[in-house]
Design a protein around this motif. Structure first.
Motif, PDB file in Angstrom:
ATOM      1  N   GLY A 219      10.172  13.938 -17.908  1.00 40.21           N
ATOM      2  CA  GLY A 219       9.441  12.689 -18.072  1.00 40.21           C
ATOM      3  C   GLY A 219       9.914  11.552 -17.186  1.00 40.21           C
ATOM      4  N   GLN A 220      10.567  11.877 -16.068  1.00 40.24           N
ATOM      5  CA  GLN A 220      11.154  10.848 -15.210  1.00 40.24           C
ATOM      6  C   GLN A 220      10.378  10.600 -13.919  1.00 40.24           C
ATOM      7  OE1 GLN A 220      14.293   9.198 -16.304  1.00 40.24           O
ATOM      8  NE2 GLN A 220      13.261  10.148 -18.051  1.00 40.24           N
ATOM      9  N   ALA A 221       9.299  11.320 -13.686  1.00 42.74           N
ATOM     10  CA  ALA A 221       8.640  11.257 -12.374  1.00 42.74           C
ATOM     11  C   ALA A 221       8.153   9.857 -12.013  1.00 42.74           C
ATOM     12  CB  ALA A 221       7.484  12.250 -12.322  1.00 42.74           C
ATOM     13  N   LEU A 222       7.511   9.160 -12.944  1.00 45.69           N
ATOM     14  CA  LEU A 222       6.981   7.837 -12.622  1.00 45.69           C
ATOM     15  C   LEU A 222       8.079   6.812 -12.405  1.00 45.69           C
ATOM     16  CD1 LEU A 222       3.801   7.354 -14.851  1.00 45.69           C
ATOM     17  CD2 LEU A 222       3.920   7.417 -12.352  1.00 45.69           C
TER      18      LEU A 222
ATOM     19  N   ASN B 156       4.084  19.026 -11.358  1.00 47.88           N
ATOM     20  CA  ASN B 156       4.266  17.916 -10.432  1.00 47.88           C
ATOM     21  C   ASN B 156       3.861  16.604 -11.093  1.00 47.88           C
ATOM     22  OD1 ASN B 156       4.912  19.231  -7.764  1.00 47.88           O
ATOM     23  ND2 ASN B 156       3.002  20.289  -8.216  1.00 47.88           N
ATOM     24  N   LEU B 157       4.271  15.514 -10.485  1.00 45.13           N
ATOM     25  CA  LEU B 157       3.760  14.202 -10.877  1.00 45.13           C
ATOM     26  C   LEU B 157       2.242  14.224 -10.731  1.00 45.13           C
ATOM     27  CD1 LEU B 157       3.859  11.143 -11.436  1.00 45.13           C
ATOM     28  CD2 LEU B 157       4.406  10.826  -9.003  1.00 45.13           C
ATOM     29  N   ALA B 158       1.537  13.830 -11.784  1.00 45.44           N
ATOM     30  CA  ALA B 158       0.076  13.825 -11.747  1.00 45.44           C
ATOM     31  C   ALA B 158      -0.417  12.660 -10.896  1.00 45.44           C
ATOM     32  CB  ALA B 158      -0.492  13.722 -13.155  1.00 45.44           C
ATOM     33  N   THR B 159      -1.340  12.951  -9.995  1.00 46.11           N
ATOM     34  CA  THR B 159      -1.869  11.909  -9.130  1.00 46.11           C
ATOM     35  C   THR B 159      -2.504  10.780  -9.944  1.00 46.11           C
ATOM     36  OG1 THR B 159      -2.346  13.634  -7.495  1.00 46.11           O
ATOM     37  CG2 THR B 159      -3.321  11.479  -7.111  1.00 46.11           C
ATOM     38  N   GLU B 160      -3.192  11.128 -11.020  1.00 47.12           N
ATOM     39  CA  GLU B 160      -3.838  10.108 -11.851  1.00 47.12           C
ATOM     40  C   GLU B 160      -2.821   9.214 -12.548  1.00 47.12           C
ATOM     41  OE1 GLU B 160      -6.550  13.665 -11.520  1.00 47.12           O
ATOM     42  OE2 GLU B 160      -4.421  13.333 -11.938  1.00 47.12           O
ATOM     43  N   ASP B 161      -1.725   9.790 -13.016  1.00 44.90           N
ATOM     44  CA  ASP B 161      -0.679   8.981 -13.655  1.00 44.90           C
ATOM     45  C   ASP B 161      -0.079   8.002 -12.644  1.00 44.90           C
ATOM     46  OD1 ASP B 161      -1.284  10.726 -15.685  1.00 44.90           O
ATOM     47  OD2 ASP B 161       0.734  11.517 -15.929  1.00 44.90           O
TER      48      ASP B 161
ATOM     49  N   ALA C 228       1.981  13.948  -4.920  1.00 48.48           N
ATOM     50  CA  ALA C 228       1.474  14.083  -6.281  1.00 48.48           C
ATOM     51  C   ALA C 228       0.407  15.166  -6.300  1.00 48.48           C
ATOM     52  CB  ALA C 228       0.895  12.756  -6.779  1.00 48.48           C
ATOM     53  N   SER C 229       0.137  15.666  -7.497  1.00 48.13           N
ATOM     54  CA  SER C 229      -0.808  16.760  -7.654  1.00 48.13           C
ATOM     55  C   SER C 229      -1.890  16.373  -8.653  1.00 48.13           C
ATOM     56  CB  SER C 229      -0.066  18.014  -8.149  1.00 48.13           C
ATOM     57  OG  SER C 229      -0.949  19.062  -8.422  1.00 48.13           O
ATOM     58  N   ALA C 230      -3.140  16.514  -8.259  1.00 46.44           N
ATOM     59  CA  ALA C 230      -4.258  16.157  -9.137  1.00 46.44           C
ATOM     60  C   ALA C 230      -4.138  16.875 -10.475  1.00 46.44           C
ATOM     61  CB  ALA C 230      -5.580  16.519  -8.469  1.00 46.44           C
ATOM     62  N   GLY C 231      -4.202  16.113 -11.549  1.00 48.14           N
ATOM     63  CA  GLY C 231      -4.113  16.691 -12.877  1.00 48.14           C
ATOM     64  C   GLY C 231      -2.717  17.082 -13.304  1.00 48.14           C
TER      65      GLY C 231
ATOM     66  N   ARG D  10       0.835  -1.196   0.000  1.00 48.89           N
ATOM     67  CA  ARG D  10       0.000   0.000   0.000  1.00 48.89           C
ATOM     68  C   ARG D  10       0.869   1.245   0.000  1.00 48.89           C
ATOM     69  NH1 ARG D  10      -5.374   0.623   1.087  1.00 48.89           N
ATOM     70  NH2 ARG D  10      -6.077   2.729   1.632  1.00 48.89           N
ATOM     71  N   VAL D  11       0.423   2.261  -0.703  1.00 44.40           N
ATOM     72  CA  VAL D  11       1.128   3.541  -0.778  1.00 44.40           C
ATOM     73  C   VAL D  11       0.174   4.660  -0.364  1.00 44.40           C
ATOM     74  CG1 VAL D  11       1.973   5.269  -2.434  1.00 44.40           C
ATOM     75  CG2 VAL D  11       2.901   2.951  -2.468  1.00 44.40           C
ATOM     76  N   THR D  12       0.662   5.588   0.416  1.00 45.95           N
ATOM     77  CA  THR D  12      -0.111   6.775   0.779  1.00 45.95           C
ATOM     78  C   THR D  12       0.241   7.898  -0.183  1.00 45.95           C
ATOM     79  OG1 THR D  12      -0.181   6.190   3.130  1.00 45.95           O
ATOM     80  CG2 THR D  12      -0.541   8.503   2.559  1.00 45.95           C
ATOM     81  N   ILE D  13      -0.784   8.454  -0.813  1.00 53.19           N
ATOM     82  CA  ILE D  13      -0.557   9.585  -1.707  1.00 53.19           C
ATOM     83  C   ILE D  13      -0.754  10.871  -0.915  1.00 53.19           C
ATOM     84  CG2 ILE D  13      -1.354  10.800  -3.767  1.00 53.19           C
ATOM     85  CD1 ILE D  13      -2.169   8.106  -4.914  1.00 53.19           C
ATOM     86  N   TYR D  14       0.277  11.687  -0.909  1.00 53.12           N
ATOM     87  CA  TYR D  14       0.244  12.978  -0.235  1.00 53.12           C
ATOM     88  C   TYR D  14      -0.137  14.006  -1.298  1.00 53.12           C
ATOM     89  CZ  TYR D  14       1.875  16.460   3.240  1.00 53.12           C
ATOM     90  OH  TYR D  14       1.969  17.483   4.153  1.00 53.12           O
ATOM     91  N   GLU D  15      -1.408  14.345  -1.363  1.00 52.09           N
ATOM     92  CA  GLU D  15      -1.927  15.212  -2.422  1.00 52.09           C
ATOM     93  C   GLU D  15      -1.555  16.674  -2.157  1.00 52.09           C
ATOM     94  OE1 GLU D  15      -3.386  16.891  -5.525  1.00 52.09           O
ATOM     95  OE2 GLU D  15      -3.600  14.699  -5.383  1.00 52.09           O
ATOM     96  N   VAL D  16      -0.851  17.273  -3.125  1.00 51.03           N
ATOM     97  CA  VAL D  16      -0.373  18.650  -2.953  1.00 51.03           C
ATOM     98  C   VAL D  16      -1.034  19.636  -3.907  1.00 51.03           C
ATOM     99  CG1 VAL D  16       1.854  17.872  -2.071  1.00 51.03           C
ATOM    100  CG2 VAL D  16       1.592  18.311  -4.531  1.00 51.03           C
ATOM    101  N   GLY D  17      -2.054  19.177  -4.652  1.00 49.43           N
ATOM    102  CA  GLY D  17      -2.669  20.032  -5.649  1.00 49.43           C
ATOM    103  C   GLY D  17      -3.180  21.372  -5.147  1.00 49.43           C
ATOM    104  N   PRO D  18      -3.957  21.416  -4.063  1.00 45.77           N
ATOM    105  CA  PRO D  18      -4.502  22.700  -3.615  1.00 45.77           C
ATOM    106  C   PRO D  18      -3.440  23.717  -3.198  1.00 45.77           C
ATOM    107  CG  PRO D  18      -5.749  20.886  -2.690  1.00 45.77           C
ATOM    108  CD  PRO D  18      -4.540  20.279  -3.335  1.00 45.77           C
ATOM    109  N   ARG D  19      -2.297  23.246  -2.750  1.00 48.68           N
ATOM    110  CA  ARG D  19      -1.235  24.175  -2.352  1.00 48.68           C
ATOM    111  C   ARG D  19      -0.155  24.285  -3.428  1.00 48.68           C
ATOM    112  NH1 ARG D  19       4.263  24.509  -1.728  1.00 48.68           N
ATOM    113  NH2 ARG D  19       4.281  22.373  -0.922  1.00 48.68           N
ATOM    114  N   ASP D  20       0.621  23.260  -3.618  1.00 48.08           N
ATOM    115  CA  ASP D  20       1.724  23.303  -4.578  1.00 48.08           C
ATOM    116  C   ASP D  20       1.212  23.375  -6.006  1.00 48.08           C
ATOM    117  OD1 ASP D  20       4.344  23.275  -5.438  1.00 48.08           O
ATOM    118  OD2 ASP D  20       4.528  21.109  -5.401  1.00 48.08           O
TER     119      ASP D  20
END
Length: 323
Positions: free
Chosen positions: A224-227, A260-265, A243-246, A16-26
């Protein structure tokens, strides 16, 4: 239609991995036009509804430096906090911490630098002086029962200084952890890292007594190296990924820091590897499609662009069936 990847687990990865979503701020901090408060609040609510359990909501940096986040207090008052979801806030100094405490914030983050040049450009002080500034922030936050995270930027390269020695990154990262921070997020601020570099850095931290359970990774996708860099970190035992949404965002103090690395990717890759996250990909894609409309430009995320077409086609077919 392919709305999710085929699940083919791989050895040597966390369950399991925890995604730390930074979209609203970063993600939003570098937008050229100010995003309305109601859009920010809806974004946070949508992210929580999609299953994200850590959503970095805003920052108490001075509005002069990041005008986009001038509404931090109003946003935190408006956000309806969901049980089980954490809403971290970036605090640059003790004044920022005071504001966070007044609003009942339970999680804060500080933002340090692995290099002198970026420390002076971002914090207007040296690395040593920034550590001195952070010390009372971390101490007071912990005294008040807050969880404290530290970001360390420019861990893989600096646009002014070039390659950053691994031992320098480890030394400055250890200093932030030694203040009492519970987690250190290693940032590839300009996206120049590669998988071998990631592995070597994490091994160096391990040799310095800092295991992967205390680390997170924060990759930008400039080259193109984030993933692939994330996959290297997971193989080294890291289980928290920023990761950041979108895929929105960057750094206002480093022009070469693109999205940022896209959360969906990230979710697509993890789902295919059989790694659990608890996040609903469809819901998140719908959120990023909505956000792209609010921002007036397409999402940088390739998964969002691909699935948006699939979901639109699916909705069209469903509509025909109803007729």
């Amino acid at each position: 239609m392919m709305l999710e990847p085929m699940r083919v687990p791989a050895d040597g990865l966390p369950e399991r991995v925890t995604i730390y979503e930074v979209g609203p701020r970063d993600g939003l901090q570098n937008e050229p036009s100010v995003v309305p408060l109601e859009v920010k609040a809806e974004l946070v609510a949508r992210l929580a509804a999609a299953g994200l359990t850590t959503i970095e909501t805003t920052s108490f940096v001075h509005p002069k430096w990041v005008p986009q986040l001038a509404d931090a207090e109003e946003l935190l008052k408006r956000v309806e906090r969901v049980p089980g979801v954490r809403y971290p806030v970036l605090v640059p100094n003790e004044r920022g911490l005071d504001r966070a405490l007044d609003l009942g914030v339970t999680d804060v983050a500080i933002f340090g630098s692995a290099t002198e040049t970026f420390a002076r450009r971002n914090l207007n002080r040296s690395v040593d002086a920034s550590i001195e500034m952070f010390a009372p922030v971390v101490a007071r936050a912990r005294e008040n029962g807050l969880a404290v995270r530290a970001y360390l930027s420019m861990c893989f390269g600096d646009p002014w200084e070039g390659p950053v020695p691994i031992e320098q990154v480890v030394r400055n990262g250890r200093r932030l952890l030694d203040l009492g921070c519970g987690q250190l997020s290693l940032g590839d601020t300009i996206g120049v890292g590669t998988p071998g570099h990631v592995t070597a850095l994490l091994e160096a931290f391990a040799q310095a007594g800092v295991g992967p359970e205390r680390l997170a990774v924060h990759f930008h996708d400039t080259y193109g190296q984030a993933l692939v860099n994330t996959l290297s970190a997971l193989r080294a035992g890291v289980t928290v990924v920023d990761a950041s949404a979108g895929g929105i965002g960057g750094c206002p103090y480093a022009r070469s820091a693109t999205g940022n690395l896209a959360t969906e990717d990230l979710l697509w890759m993890l789902a295919g590897l059989g790694v659990e996250t608890g996040v609903d990909l469809r819901s998140l894609v719908a959120t990023s499609v909505w956000l792209a409309g609010e921002l007036g430009r397409p999402s940088p995320s390739r998964v969002v662009r691909a699935l948006a077409k699939e979901l639109a086609s699916e909705a069209s077919e469903a509509s025909k069936d109803e007729e």
